[in-house]
Design a protein around this motif. Structure first.
Motif, PDB file in Angstrom:
ATOM      1  N   GLU A 207      -4.870  18.630  12.254  1.00  0.00           N
ATOM      2  CA  GLU A 207      -3.423  18.388  12.228  1.00  0.00           C
ATOM      3  C   GLU A 207      -2.909  17.873  13.565  1.00  0.00           C
ATOM      4  OE1 GLU A 207      -4.081  22.274  13.981  1.00  0.00           O
ATOM      5  OE2 GLU A 207      -4.859  21.332  12.172  1.00  0.00           O
ATOM      6  N   LEU A 208      -3.542  18.271  14.668  1.00  0.00           N
ATOM      7  CA  LEU A 208      -3.142  17.784  15.989  1.00  0.00           C
ATOM      8  C   LEU A 208      -3.498  16.306  16.141  1.00  0.00           C
ATOM      9  CD1 LEU A 208      -1.951  18.377  18.762  1.00  0.00           C
ATOM     10  CD2 LEU A 208      -4.201  19.222  19.490  1.00  0.00           C
ATOM     11  N   VAL A 209      -4.666  15.919  15.607  1.00  0.00           N
ATOM     12  CA  VAL A 209      -5.056  14.503  15.660  1.00  0.00           C
ATOM     13  C   VAL A 209      -4.114  13.676  14.794  1.00  0.00           C
ATOM     14  CG1 VAL A 209      -6.927  12.861  15.355  1.00  0.00           C
ATOM     15  CG2 VAL A 209      -7.452  15.200  16.018  1.00  0.00           C
ATOM     16  N   ARG A 210      -3.726  14.212  13.636  1.00  0.00           N
ATOM     17  CA  ARG A 210      -2.778  13.503  12.773  1.00  0.00           C
ATOM     18  C   ARG A 210      -1.455  13.263  13.507  1.00  0.00           C
ATOM     19  NH1 ARG A 210      -4.833  17.106   8.451  1.00  0.00           N
ATOM     20  NH2 ARG A 210      -6.070  15.824   7.035  1.00  0.00           N
ATOM     21  N   LEU A 211      -0.987  14.273  14.218  1.00  0.00           N
ATOM     22  CA  LEU A 211       0.254  14.131  14.979  1.00  0.00           C
ATOM     23  C   LEU A 211       0.111  13.035  16.028  1.00  0.00           C
ATOM     24  CD1 LEU A 211       3.093  15.166  15.711  1.00  0.00           C
ATOM     25  CD2 LEU A 211       2.002  16.852  17.215  1.00  0.00           C
ATOM     26  N   CYS A 217       0.998   5.217  16.030  1.00  0.00           N
ATOM     27  CA  CYS A 217       1.450   4.217  15.063  1.00  0.00           C
ATOM     28  C   CYS A 217       2.902   3.832  15.309  1.00  0.00           C
ATOM     29  CB  CYS A 217       1.284   4.752  13.636  1.00  0.00           C
ATOM     30  SG  CYS A 217      -0.413   4.778  13.033  1.00  0.00           S
ATOM     31  N   GLU A 218       3.740   4.838  15.552  1.00  0.00           N
ATOM     32  CA  GLU A 218       5.162   4.574  15.776  1.00  0.00           C
ATOM     33  C   GLU A 218       5.391   3.703  17.006  1.00  0.00           C
ATOM     34  OE1 GLU A 218       7.627   4.959  13.999  1.00  0.00           O
ATOM     35  OE2 GLU A 218       7.311   6.612  12.598  1.00  0.00           O
ATOM     36  N   SER A 219       4.544   3.860  18.017  1.00  0.00           N
ATOM     37  CA  SER A 219       4.707   3.086  19.258  1.00  0.00           C
ATOM     38  C   SER A 219       3.960   1.758  19.214  1.00  0.00           C
ATOM     39  CB  SER A 219       4.206   3.904  20.450  1.00  0.00           C
ATOM     40  OG  SER A 219       2.812   4.151  20.353  1.00  0.00           O
ATOM     41  N   SER A 277       0.434   7.998   5.941  1.00  0.00           N
ATOM     42  CA  SER A 277       1.811   7.846   5.466  1.00  0.00           C
ATOM     43  C   SER A 277       2.696   7.236   6.542  1.00  0.00           C
ATOM     44  CB  SER A 277       2.374   9.200   5.032  1.00  0.00           C
ATOM     45  OG  SER A 277       1.609   9.746   3.988  1.00  0.00           O
ATOM     46  N   VAL A 278       2.517   7.660   7.782  1.00  0.00           N
ATOM     47  CA  VAL A 278       3.326   7.122   8.880  1.00  0.00           C
ATOM     48  C   VAL A 278       3.192   5.602   8.927  1.00  0.00           C
ATOM     49  CG1 VAL A 278       3.538   6.997  11.392  1.00  0.00           C
ATOM     50  CG2 VAL A 278       3.305   9.213  10.280  1.00  0.00           C
ATOM     51  N   HIS A 279       1.956   5.121   8.844  1.00  0.00           N
ATOM     52  CA  HIS A 279       1.710   3.678   8.909  1.00  0.00           C
ATOM     53  C   HIS A 279       2.376   2.944   7.749  1.00  0.00           C
ATOM     54  CE1 HIS A 279      -0.565  -0.074   9.470  1.00  0.00           C
ATOM     55  NE2 HIS A 279      -0.764  -0.046   8.164  1.00  0.00           N
ATOM     56  N   TRP A 280       2.161   3.437   6.523  1.00  0.00           N
ATOM     57  CA  TRP A 280       2.642   2.700   5.365  1.00  0.00           C
ATOM     58  C   TRP A 280       4.148   2.821   5.172  1.00  0.00           C
ATOM     59  CZ3 TRP A 280      -0.385  -0.895   3.932  1.00  0.00           C
ATOM     60  CH2 TRP A 280      -1.771  -0.757   4.102  1.00  0.00           C
TER      61      TRP A 280
END
Length: 329
Positions: A207-211, A217-219, A277-280
């Motif tokens: 979960e830490l890697v996902r964060l 991705c956001e940056s 999900s963040v990416h898509w």
């Protein structure tokens, strides 16, 4: 639904050294294997959809086995010019393949692949500085269950250590336990200069890697590895074709069962993998702002969930069908 969940892959094992075998009459070398399939290298092209028997024999192990298989993807091997690499979906009693895997395990020829293709890889650009134990490394890609790093010193497979890095601009410090699954020479420069690559399996704190992936991705510092995605889509489509006959009742709604399974499979994939999900959804938000989207895909132009799935599927399913799947309970 269960059928959508079944589009995901099963546990895979990397083989070292690879296992010499035959697919029909073609000599192959199996790189990794699972209860549902295998990946192998070979010297001549293979057509997708080719069916044959995979003949496997482990030296000193049980009797040889012949497993029915079908090629679900095949492409040139970028690491070995003139050679090819293919993935096959196998059809055999689970006990048959388990016996082969057990023989290989007993001879210390397997390493469990933690990532299992259930988590897409994200390429980092530029590579992110980090530390693997006490060694400086450059992190080339990340997934929730693994990473590939570059190092100036050789990294020994089987090593259990900690991967550490700090997210630029955020200050978030990440430290996760990892195991070195494989290691190889990346490049040779001059007489003594060498650089190395290693594949890491994240054993905890996914979960830490996902964060971390979400922030990257956001940056704009992480991009989805499209090669990984293409491979996963091939597997999804092959399994949707396989399962379509068991969902024929859905066609009464006017939606082809195979496409229904694809859409539902991707929805489940995004639900279970937040970093994807963040990416898509980031892409979906940008698409909603594009006025042309109203004419390209009017049925889902204002629906971020449907847009994310449509983009994930590389727009290979009609947008109207995607919208109708979302309308169904």
């Amino acid at each position: 639904m269960n059928d959508a969940r079944n589009l995901r892959t099963s546990e895979r094992f990397l083989l070292a050294p690879p296992l010499v075998a035959r697919f029909g009459s073609v000599p192959v070398v199996i790189c990794d294997i699972s209860e549902r399939g295998a990946r192998f290298r070979h010297d001549r092209p293979m057509q997708t959809g080719l069916k044959s028997l995979l003949h496997v024999a482990v030296e000193g192990g049980g009797p040889p086995v012949a497993i029915e298989g079908v090629v679900v993807w095949s492409e040139a091997d970028v690491t070995a010019p003139g050679r090819f690499i293919s993935g096959v979906r196998t059809y055999a009693e689970p006990e048959t393949v388990r016996s082969v895997i057990s023989d290989l395990k007993a001879r210390n020829r397997t390493s469990r692949i933690e990532e299992l293709r259930a988590n897409d890889r994200f390429l980092l650009g530029p590579s992110l500085e980090g530390k693997l134990g006490d060694s400086e490394v450059l992190i080339e890609n990340l997934s929730a269950r693994g990473s590939r790093v570059e190092s100036a010193v050789e990294i020994v497979p089987g090593t259990v250590t900690t991967l550490r890095f700090t997210l630029p601009g955020v200050g978030l410090q990440v430290a996760v336990p990892v195991r070195v699954v494989w290691s190889s020479v990346k490049a040779i420069t001059g007489r003594d200069g060498r650089s190395y690559r290693a594949g890491l399996a994240v054993s905890d704190r996914a979960e830490l890697v996902r964060l971390a992936i979400g922030h990257l991705c956001e940056s704009g510092q992480a991009q989805l590895d499209t090669q990984s995605l293409r491979l996963k889509l091939r597997i999804f489509k092959a399994r949707a074709r396989e399962l379509a006959s068991s969902c024929s009742e859905i066609e009464a709604s006017g939606i082809p069962a195979e496409q229904y399974l694809l859409v539902q499979g991707v929805r489940e994939e995004l639900r279970l993998n937040p970093e994807e999900s963040v990416h898509w959804y980031r892409r979906a938000r940008l698409m909603i702002l594009d006025p042309a989207m109203r004419s390209v895909a009017p049925a889902i132009a204002s629906h971020p969930d449907a847009l994310a799935v449509w983009e994930y599927l590389d727009r290979s399913v009609d947008a109207t069908i995607v919208g109708r799947v979302f309308e169904l309970h």
